[in-house]
Motif scaffolding. Structure first.
Motif, short mmCIF file in Angstrom:
data_model
loop_
_atom_site.label_atom_id
_atom_site.label_comp_id
_atom_site.label_asym_id
_atom_site.label_seq_id
_atom_site.Cartn_x
_atom_site.Cartn_y
_atom_site.Cartn_z
N GLU A 64 0.84 -1.20 0.00
CA GLU A 64 0.00 0.00 0.00
C GLU A 64 0.87 1.25 0.00
O GLU A 64 1.98 1.25 0.55
CB GLU A 64 -0.90 0.03 1.24
N ASP A 66 0.26 5.15 1.23
CA ASP A 66 -0.61 6.11 1.90
C ASP A 66 -0.03 7.51 1.74
O ASP A 66 1.11 7.76 2.14
CB ASP A 66 -0.73 5.80 3.40
N ARG A 84 -6.15 10.81 4.41
CA ARG A 84 -5.23 9.80 3.88
C ARG A 84 -5.77 9.26 2.56
O ARG A 84 -6.91 8.79 2.49
CB ARG A 84 -5.09 8.65 4.88
N ARG A 86 -5.15 6.36 0.08
CA ARG A 86 -4.47 5.06 0.05
C ARG A 86 -4.64 4.40 -1.31
O ARG A 86 -5.75 4.36 -1.87
CB ARG A 86 -5.01 4.14 1.14
N ARG A 88 -4.04 0.72 -3.07
CA ARG A 88 -3.76 -0.72 -2.94
C ARG A 88 -4.04 -1.32 -4.30
O ARG A 88 -5.19 -1.30 -4.76
CB ARG A 88 -4.63 -1.38 -1.88
#
Length: 242
Positions: A64, A66, A84, A86, A88
């Motif tokens: 990931e 962030d 945040r 993120r 993925r």
């Protein structure tokens, strides 16, 4: 498995007019936080069949990135909120995290509770390019539409395991090996353990938190962490500047 572990990666966009309803209380994230001395305690937890009396599911590992965002004049920080973004794989998720909620009892420092609002996003730092969601709307409200910029980033290898008992799901155990980046330059490493309680039943599970904390500490190489990842990363960055 709790929404924080799986469902949050399948967010459903909604129409903007569906968000113009009277505001409900923000959902609360509740989790135990610990710091590790290095990667060894994380590997132990990844391989344990059980955590005390609790069942642990198969370990799944994700890479990931962030990115923590704010306006140039720090509007989110002034409001005691964090943003945040993120990534993925090819999926992006925005999480807004609010000021901490007081924890009553003997878990102060280990048990963290705070508002969390999430929604689908994209690689762009312009929220107008993201799918409509409550998180996007709240972010635009707090920033006044001002541009966002990256404060720093965390590149992490996250291993997740479901946690359950005879009554069902308890939460999700996350084991994170984190590299703190500032303008793509490494500023330090963090090793983090988080046990997020299932949101819908967190209030009924908090009485188990004392025993869960004791079982985690018994693994060795772990200590109670009173700070969030953002706060720990900012501490590392401050040290790097001096």
């Amino acid at each position: 498995m709790p929404p924080s572990a799986t469902d949050r990666w399948r967010p459903i966009p909604v129409a903007e007019d569906a968000l113009a309803l009277e505001r409900d209380p923000d959902p609360l994230e509740t989790e135990l936080k610990l710091s590790a001395t290095g990667p060894v305690p994380l590997r132990r937890l990844a391989g344990l069949p059980r955590l005390g009396q609790l069942q642990l599911g198969p370990a799944e590992t994700f890479l990931e990135l962030d990115r923590y965002l704010d306006t140039a004049d720090g509007r989110l920080a002034a409001a005691k909120w964090a943003c945040r973004l993120r990534r993925r794989s090819r999926t992006h998720l925005v999480s807004l995290k609010g000021p901490p909620v007081e924890v009553i009892g003997g878990l102060d420092g280990a048990l963290h509770r705070r508002p969390e609002i999430e929604g689908p996003a994209a690689a762009s730092l312009d929220p107008d390019s993201w799918p409509p969601s409550l998180a996007r709307r709240r972010l635009l409200e707090m920033t006044g539409g001002q541009p966002l910029r990256e404060q720093f980033a965390l590149r992490q290898r996250r291993t997740q395991r479901s946690v359950g008992d005879g009554d069902g799901s308890v939460g999700t155990l996350s084991l994170d090996s984190v590299l703190v980046l500032h303008r793509e330059d490494p500023a330090g490493r963090l090793w983090c353990v988080e046990l997020e309680l299932e949101r819908e039943r967190a209030a009924h599970r908090e009485d188990q938190a004392v025993s869960m904390l004791a079982d985690l500490l018994a693994v060795g190489g772990l200590s109670v962490e009173p700070l969030t990842k953002l706060e720990r990363a900012m501490t590392l960055l401050d040290r790097a500047r001096t």
